[in-house]
Design an enzyme around this catalytic site. Structure first.
Site, PDB file in Angstrom:
ATOM      1  N   THR A   1       0.809  -1.218   0.000  1.00  0.00           N
ATOM      2  CA  THR A   1       0.000   0.000   0.000  1.00  0.00           C
ATOM      3  C   THR A   1       0.844   1.270   0.000  1.00  0.00           C
ATOM      4  O   THR A   1       0.480   2.268  -0.634  1.00  0.00           O
ATOM      5  CB  THR A   1      -0.924  -0.012   1.244  1.00  0.00           C
TER       6      THR A   1
ATOM      7  N   ASP B   1       1.925  -7.125  -4.189  1.00  0.00           N
ATOM      8  CA  ASP B   1       1.122  -7.126  -2.969  1.00  0.00           C
ATOM      9  C   ASP B   1       1.764  -8.190  -2.084  1.00  0.00           C
ATOM     10  O   ASP B   1       2.084  -9.287  -2.550  1.00  0.00           O
ATOM     11  CB  ASP B   1      -0.322  -7.513  -3.303  1.00  0.00           C
ATOM     12  N   SER B   2       1.947  -7.887  -0.817  1.00  0.00           N
ATOM     13  CA  SER B   2       2.738  -8.809   0.004  1.00  0.00           C
ATOM     14  C   SER B   2       2.028 -10.130   0.269  1.00  0.00           C
ATOM     15  O   SER B   2       2.639 -11.057   0.785  1.00  0.00           O
ATOM     16  CB  SER B   2       3.182  -8.140   1.302  1.00  0.00           C
ATOM     17  N   SER B   3       0.766 -10.237  -0.121  1.00  0.00           N
ATOM     18  CA  SER B   3       0.105 -11.545  -0.013  1.00  0.00           C
ATOM     19  C   SER B   3       0.742 -12.539  -0.979  1.00  0.00           C
ATOM     20  O   SER B   3       0.557 -13.742  -0.844  1.00  0.00           O
ATOM     21  CB  SER B   3      -1.383 -11.426  -0.329  1.00  0.00           C
TER      22      SER B   3
ATOM     23  N   THR C   1       1.937  -4.522   4.289  1.00  0.00           N
ATOM     24  CA  THR C   1       1.799  -4.837   5.721  1.00  0.00           C
ATOM     25  C   THR C   1       1.306  -6.264   5.967  1.00  0.00           C
ATOM     26  O   THR C   1       1.571  -6.824   7.026  1.00  0.00           O
ATOM     27  CB  THR C   1       0.824  -3.858   6.410  1.00  0.00           C
ATOM     28  N   ASP C   2       0.599  -6.840   4.973  1.00  0.00           N
ATOM     29  CA  ASP C   2      -0.065  -8.119   5.244  1.00  0.00           C
ATOM     30  C   ASP C   2       0.894  -9.221   5.699  1.00  0.00           C
ATOM     31  O   ASP C   2       0.545 -10.013   6.576  1.00  0.00           O
ATOM     32  CB  ASP C   2      -0.849  -8.586   4.008  1.00  0.00           C
TER      33      ASP C   2
HETATM   34  N1  ASP Z   1      -2.296  -5.899   0.656  1.00  0.00           N
HETATM   35  C1  ASP Z   1      -1.264  -4.943   0.986  1.00  0.00           C
HETATM   36  C2  ASP Z   1       0.055  -5.681   1.079  1.00  0.00           C
HETATM   37  O1  ASP Z   1       0.326  -6.295   2.060  1.00  0.00           O
HETATM   38  C3  ASP Z   1      -1.610  -4.251   2.257  1.00  0.00           C
HETATM   39  C4  ASP Z   1      -0.630  -3.199   2.707  1.00  0.00           C
HETATM   40  O2  ASP Z   1       0.412  -2.964   2.187  1.00  0.00           O
HETATM   41  O3  ASP Z   1      -0.936  -2.558   3.721  1.00  0.00           O
HETATM   42  O4  ASP Z   1       0.804  -5.655   0.150  1.00  0.00           O
END
Ligand code: ASP
Length: 342
Positions: free
Chosen positions: A14, A56-58, A88-89
């Site tokens: 994000t 995206d970190s997922s 953050t994920d």
């Molecule tokens: N889906 C995002 C990620 O982890 C969420 C974030 O960055 O806050 O890449």
């Protein structure tokens, strides 16, 4: 004093988003960082930006952790510290993995990100980034790094990376470290908790990285009603080497014969099972209740007060290289990077 040099590694998430002309969220160009955030020039830090395919970190996999570890090793001598911008994920998984993979670390590796995209006025990303850069360049009076470990900085708190958990999808203070104090609290000043920070690696020795991680590791979360067939089929996955078993309370699990014998059979086949609690805080004590003693008696290993993120990545690290079962046992019983309270 010489100006500090920091390598800022942008990996996605994000934080790297901004509104485009049509009002849609689009990736932010970190290579033009100084144009996007002119106030960064006020920091007396030489910042170089490296962007690796933003995701995206997922979608993070252990290969990405290896990629990051290699970048840090290859640039280690050139920079005073590293800041990794990450979604953050799964940030806590990446921070935990890197804490084990980077051996003899004597420089800061600070992960941060944001809940609100950088290109949105109310973003938390700007402050997170600026303070992470300050922390990564902070030194003690003797010139050694203030925080020579893998840490997560988010919303006024610096935490040991392998103690963190993403605790909120909504709050700006997205991360918590339930079982270990913060390494620094940020207000008007940055107050470092020196007693909580890991000792520095030997600055005369090179950084070593471990790049073999086992992917034959899984997490099993217990719930009332878990069935024998389910447990048996999860534990019979081909090649399985390690399991993080999320148990109840202080490490308790059903005492039914089928439950204990299914786990025992897996352990006898060489699968390492680490017990962590489903509770957000607190530790495993398998000797308090009969429901914990059963696990202990068949050789389930205590995960102490480790997070699931730390336990999974530690198992990947420990099982990733050819190690004897005794060595694996010894490494799991030891807090290698402050991941549990001994
Ligand atoms: N889906 C995002 C990620 O982890 C969420 C974030 O960055 O806050 O890449």
């Amino acid at each position: 004093m010489r100006q500090k040099k920091i390598l800022l590694i942008y990996t996605g998430g994000t934080i790297g988003m901004r509104s485009d002309a049509a009002g849609h969220l689009a990736p932010f160009d970190f290579n033009a960082l100084h144009d996007e955030i002119p106030s960064l020039k006020q920091l007396d830090i030489d910042i170089e930006v490296l962007t690796i395919t933003p995701i995206d970190s997922s979608n993070v996999t252990p290969q990405r952790w290896v990629e990051l570890a290699v970048i840090i090793r290859d640039n280690y001598a050139l920079y005073d510290g590293f800041v990794i911008l990450h979604g953050t994920d799964t940030m806590s998984y990446t921070a935990s993995a890197l804490s084990f993979m980077l051996e003899n670390l004597a420089k800061p590796v600070v992960l941060t990100g944001s809940q609100i995209p950088m290109g949105i006025l109310r973003t938390d990303g700007r402050e997170n980034l600026i303070t992470a850069l300050e922390i990564a360049s902070a030194t003690n009076a003797d010139g050694s790094a203030m925080v020579p470990e893998v840490a997560v900085y988010f919303q006024n708190s610096l935490f040991r990376g392998n103690r963190t958990t993403k605790q909120s999808a909504e709050e700006l203070s997205a991360f918590s470290s339930y079982n270990y104090p913060s390494l620094a609290d940020v207000g008007v000043n940055i107050a470092y908790n020196r007693a909580a920070i890991l000792p520095c690696g030997d600055a005369h020795e090179p950084l070593r990285i471990s790049t073999s991680l086992s992917e034959n590791v899984m997490v099993i979360k217990l719930f009332p009603g878990i069935g024998e067939n389910m447990l048996r089929s999860m534990l019979s996955v081909e090649g399985l080497r390690g399991v993080v078993l999320e148990t109840f309370g202080s490490g308790n699990a059903p005492t039914m014969e089928w439950f204990i014998s299914t786990l025992r059979e897996a352990i006898e086949r060489g699968v390492v099972i680490v017990n962590v609690t489903q509770c957000i805080g607190g530790s495993i004590s398998m000797d308090i209740y009969e429901t914990g003693a059963g696990l202990q008696s068949i050789g389930v290993v205590s995960g102490h007060d480790m997070t699931t993120e730390a336990a999974v990545t530690k198992l990947m690290y420990v099982l990733g290289s050819d190690r004897t079962p005794e060595e694996v046992k010894r490494l799991l019983a030891e807090s290698l990077k402050g991941e549990f309270t001994a």
